[in-house]
Scaffold this active site. Sequence first.
Site, PDB file in Angstrom:
ATOM      1  N   GLY A  94       0.846  -1.315   0.096  1.00 47.91           N
ATOM      2  CA  GLY A  94       0.410  -0.219  -0.135  1.00 47.91           C
ATOM      3  C   GLY A  94       0.645   0.627  -0.049  1.00 47.91           C
ATOM      4  O   GLY A  94       1.698   1.424  -0.573  1.00 47.91           O
ATOM      5  N   CYS A  95       0.503   2.561   0.344  1.00 52.59           N
ATOM      6  CA  CYS A  95       1.251   3.553   0.522  1.00 52.59           C
ATOM      7  C   CYS A  95       2.576   3.518   0.808  1.00 52.59           C
ATOM      8  O   CYS A  95       2.245   2.475   2.522  1.00 52.59           O
ATOM      9  CB  CYS A  95       0.902   4.572   1.247  1.00 52.59           C
ATOM     10  SG  CYS A  95       0.861   5.919   1.667  1.00 52.59           S
ATOM     11  N   PHE A  96       3.464   4.241   0.861  1.00 52.12           N
ATOM     12  CA  PHE A  96       4.986   3.166   0.991  1.00 52.12           C
ATOM     13  C   PHE A  96       5.275   4.630   2.168  1.00 52.12           C
ATOM     14  O   PHE A  96       6.239   3.725   2.844  1.00 52.12           O
ATOM     15  CB  PHE A  96       6.602   3.284  -0.232  1.00 52.12           C
ATOM     16  CG  PHE A  96       6.409   4.518  -0.755  1.00 52.12           C
ATOM     17  CD1 PHE A  96       5.116   5.673  -0.441  1.00 52.12           C
ATOM     18  CD2 PHE A  96       6.659   4.179  -2.693  1.00 52.12           C
ATOM     19  CE1 PHE A  96       5.612   7.232  -1.237  1.00 52.12           C
ATOM     20  CE2 PHE A  96       6.144   5.854  -2.696  1.00 52.12           C
ATOM     21  CZ  PHE A  96       6.610   6.484  -2.746  1.00 52.12           C
ATOM     22  N   TRP A  97       4.840   4.990   2.178  1.00 55.89           N
ATOM     23  CA  TRP A  97       5.069   5.843   3.850  1.00 55.89           C
ATOM     24  C   TRP A  97       5.269   5.171   4.600  1.00 55.89           C
ATOM     25  O   TRP A  97       5.970   4.820   5.671  1.00 55.89           O
ATOM     26  CB  TRP A  97       4.617   7.495   4.259  1.00 55.89           C
ATOM     27  CG  TRP A  97       4.486   7.456   2.977  1.00 55.89           C
ATOM     28  CD1 TRP A  97       4.904   8.145   2.068  1.00 55.89           C
ATOM     29  CD2 TRP A  97       3.249   9.143   2.038  1.00 55.89           C
ATOM     30  NE1 TRP A  97       4.792   9.491   1.094  1.00 55.89           N
ATOM     31  CE2 TRP A  97       3.781  10.505   1.117  1.00 55.89           C
ATOM     32  CE3 TRP A  97       1.951   9.670   3.333  1.00 55.89           C
ATOM     33  CZ2 TRP A  97       2.965  11.083   1.258  1.00 55.89           C
ATOM     34  CZ3 TRP A  97       1.515  10.190   2.963  1.00 55.89           C
ATOM     35  CH2 TRP A  97       1.879  11.263   1.356  1.00 55.89           C
TER      36      TRP A  97
END
Length: 157
Positions: A9-12
């Site tokens: 998902g969102c890499f952050w």
Amino acid sequence: MKKIVLAGGCFWGVEEFLSRINGVVSTEVGYANGRTENPTYEDICTKNTYFAEVCLVNYDENIISLKELLAKFWTIIDPTSLNKQGNDVGSQYRTGIYYVEPSDLEEILNSKEELQKSYSKKIVTEVKPLENYYKAEEYHQKYLKKNPNGYCHIKLD
């Protein structure tokens, strides 16, 4: 030192979670296994580039094994969700394990098979060799360290 590339998902949030694991030496976010060269964040969000948002992980296998690292990774994703994690939807948010060393494939597949036993739905996390990788823009690197109140679909506390 070993490398593995993980999409969740969102890499952050994926990067922040993985960076906290003992044995992980360094992390970097980027774009993997897509269809164009030198993509930008805007490209992967708005064009059909088919890149995944990923975290490149360098780890010390004397401290943490690939099996142990994957066990931790599985806890932060829904491996049965196709192209969606949390509120993020799109092929760039798919889950994946992209290996650099072919010798890692068996361990990855064993880990996925073992996990499948605890799910009635099919696990759709892709397992593929790393075909290409581009480092994401600097503002994405260590994003949640720089922006502690930034968006994250993963429970980090």
